[in-house]
Design an enzyme around this catalytic site. Structure first.
Site, PDB file in Angstrom:
ATOM      1  N   ASP A  31       0.690  -1.062   0.194  1.00 32.93           N
ATOM      2  CA  ASP A  31       0.489  -0.276   0.417  1.00 32.93           C
ATOM      3  C   ASP A  31       0.929   1.375  -0.190  1.00 32.93           C
ATOM      4  O   ASP A  31       1.674   1.387   0.770  1.00 32.93           O
ATOM      5  CB  ASP A  31      -0.940  -0.125   1.109  1.00 32.93           C
ATOM      6  CG  ASP A  31      -2.509   1.553   1.542  1.00 32.93           C
ATOM      7  OD1 ASP A  31      -2.643   0.674   0.958  1.00 32.93           O
ATOM      8  OD2 ASP A  31      -2.059   2.240   1.214  1.00 32.93           O
ATOM      9  N   ASN A  50     -12.932  -3.148   1.901  1.00 39.38           N
ATOM     10  CA  ASN A  50     -14.090  -2.078   2.391  1.00 39.38           C
ATOM     11  C   ASN A  50     -14.758  -2.022   1.213  1.00 39.38           C
ATOM     12  O   ASN A  50     -14.627  -2.071   0.103  1.00 39.38           O
ATOM     13  CB  ASN A  50     -13.303  -0.785   2.806  1.00 39.38           C
ATOM     14  CG  ASN A  50     -12.824  -1.428   4.079  1.00 39.38           C
ATOM     15  OD1 ASN A  50     -13.125  -2.048   4.595  1.00 39.38           O
ATOM     16  ND2 ASN A  50     -11.243  -0.395   3.627  1.00 39.38           N
ATOM     17  N   GLN A  52     -13.912   2.666   1.096  1.00 35.43           N
ATOM     18  CA  GLN A  52     -13.637   2.495   0.089  1.00 35.43           C
ATOM     19  C   GLN A  52     -13.666   3.684  -1.083  1.00 35.43           C
ATOM     20  O   GLN A  52     -13.923   5.084  -0.652  1.00 35.43           O
ATOM     21  CB  GLN A  52     -14.834   1.705  -0.484  1.00 35.43           C
ATOM     22  CG  GLN A  52     -13.609   0.872  -1.933  1.00 35.43           C
ATOM     23  CD  GLN A  52     -14.796  -0.294  -2.882  1.00 35.43           C
ATOM     24  OE1 GLN A  52     -16.336  -0.226  -2.603  1.00 35.43           O
ATOM     25  NE2 GLN A  52     -13.998  -0.612  -3.721  1.00 35.43           N
ATOM     26  N   SER A  53     -12.028   3.910  -1.405  1.00 37.89           N
ATOM     27  CA  SER A  53     -11.508   5.060  -2.049  1.00 37.89           C
ATOM     28  C   SER A  53     -11.378   4.658  -3.659  1.00 37.89           C
ATOM     29  O   SER A  53     -11.689   5.265  -4.613  1.00 37.89           O
ATOM     30  CB  SER A  53     -11.179   5.337  -1.319  1.00 37.89           C
ATOM     31  OG  SER A  53      -9.110   4.817  -1.292  1.00 37.89           O
ATOM     32  N   VAL A  54     -10.889   3.608  -3.711  1.00 38.99           N
ATOM     33  CA  VAL A  54     -10.317   2.818  -5.151  1.00 38.99           C
ATOM     34  C   VAL A  54     -11.549   1.754  -5.201  1.00 38.99           C
ATOM     35  O   VAL A  54     -11.480   1.135  -4.733  1.00 38.99           O
ATOM     36  CB  VAL A  54      -9.159   2.157  -4.900  1.00 38.99           C
ATOM     37  CG1 VAL A  54      -8.502   1.888  -6.000  1.00 38.99           C
ATOM     38  CG2 VAL A  54      -7.944   3.218  -4.909  1.00 38.99           C
ATOM     39  N   HIS A 106     -10.448  -5.221  -3.772  1.00 39.73           N
ATOM     40  CA  HIS A 106      -8.952  -5.015  -2.825  1.00 39.73           C
ATOM     41  C   HIS A 106      -9.252  -5.662  -1.111  1.00 39.73           C
ATOM     42  O   HIS A 106      -9.845  -5.025  -0.816  1.00 39.73           O
ATOM     43  CB  HIS A 106      -8.030  -4.181  -2.809  1.00 39.73           C
ATOM     44  CG  HIS A 106      -9.011  -2.773  -2.860  1.00 39.73           C
ATOM     45  ND1 HIS A 106      -9.391  -1.857  -3.707  1.00 39.73           N
ATOM     46  CD2 HIS A 106      -8.927  -2.097  -1.086  1.00 39.73           C
ATOM     47  CE1 HIS A 106      -9.682  -1.103  -2.679  1.00 39.73           C
ATOM     48  NE2 HIS A 106      -9.093  -0.963  -1.463  1.00 39.73           N
ATOM     49  N   HIS A 165      -6.859  -6.062   2.284  1.00 37.79           N
ATOM     50  CA  HIS A 165      -6.385  -5.382   2.772  1.00 37.79           C
ATOM     51  C   HIS A 165      -5.854  -6.355   3.658  1.00 37.79           C
ATOM     52  O   HIS A 165      -6.273  -7.367   4.374  1.00 37.79           O
ATOM     53  CB  HIS A 165      -6.728  -4.445   3.896  1.00 37.79           C
ATOM     54  CG  HIS A 165      -7.308  -2.781   2.457  1.00 37.79           C
ATOM     55  ND1 HIS A 165      -6.145  -1.522   3.152  1.00 37.79           N
ATOM     56  CD2 HIS A 165      -8.436  -2.000   2.610  1.00 37.79           C
ATOM     57  CE1 HIS A 165      -6.492  -0.675   2.318  1.00 37.79           C
ATOM     58  NE2 HIS A 165      -7.878  -1.312   1.985  1.00 37.79           N
TER      59      HIS A 165
END
Ligand code: 5GP
Ligand code: ZN
Length: 116
Positions: A32, A89, A96-98, A102, A104
């Site tokens: 990350d 997320n 969640q931003s992307v 994914h 983590h």
């Protein structure tokens, strides 16, 4: 299959650099950019899936694979015994931003529960 406007598709396709730690037919794992723990790796499917809401029954083996790859990386980093957290997320309210799925993998420190 992949989205030309998606950041993680670009990383999966090698168009944007990342510190890759694992690469196979179903997923890529990389460090990350803004780590929240001593170990913070993102395990990302090669297939573009925006959120867990968009998963199909046929994606079940891929999602299971993300978890087993995360466990292998945790073991390789020596955090399997002390403990680690995996998180998916979903949507902005959960952080969640992307919008490319994914997992983590966070380890190397203590984690509060319930999460913030
Ligand atoms: P989310 O907030 O969607 O659950 O997680 C997105 C994660 O991607 C964040 O932890 C963020 O630091 C990471 N990230 C965002 N952009 C990049 C990038 O360009 N490269 C890497 N390696 N990680 C990124
Ligand atoms: Zn994507």
């Amino acid at each position: 299959m992949n989205d030309p406007n998606c950041l993680f598709c670009k990383i999966v396709d090698g168009k944007i650099p990342a510190k890759i730690v694992h690469d196979d037919a179903l997923c890529v794992a990389f460090e990350d950019l803004n780590p929240q723990a001593p170990v913070h790796v993102l395990v990302v499917p090669r297939k573009h899936v925006a959120t867990t809401n968009d998963l199909l029954p046929e994606d079940e083996p891929m999602v299971g694979h993300l978890v087993t790859v995360a466990a292998e990386i945790a073991k390789a980093r020596g955090v399997d015994g002390s403990g680690y957290r995996t998180a998916l997320n979903c949507n902005r309210g959960a952080g969640q931003s992307v919008f490319h799925l994914h997992l983590h993998l966070l380890g190397g420190r203590s984690f509060a529960w319930p999460p913030g």
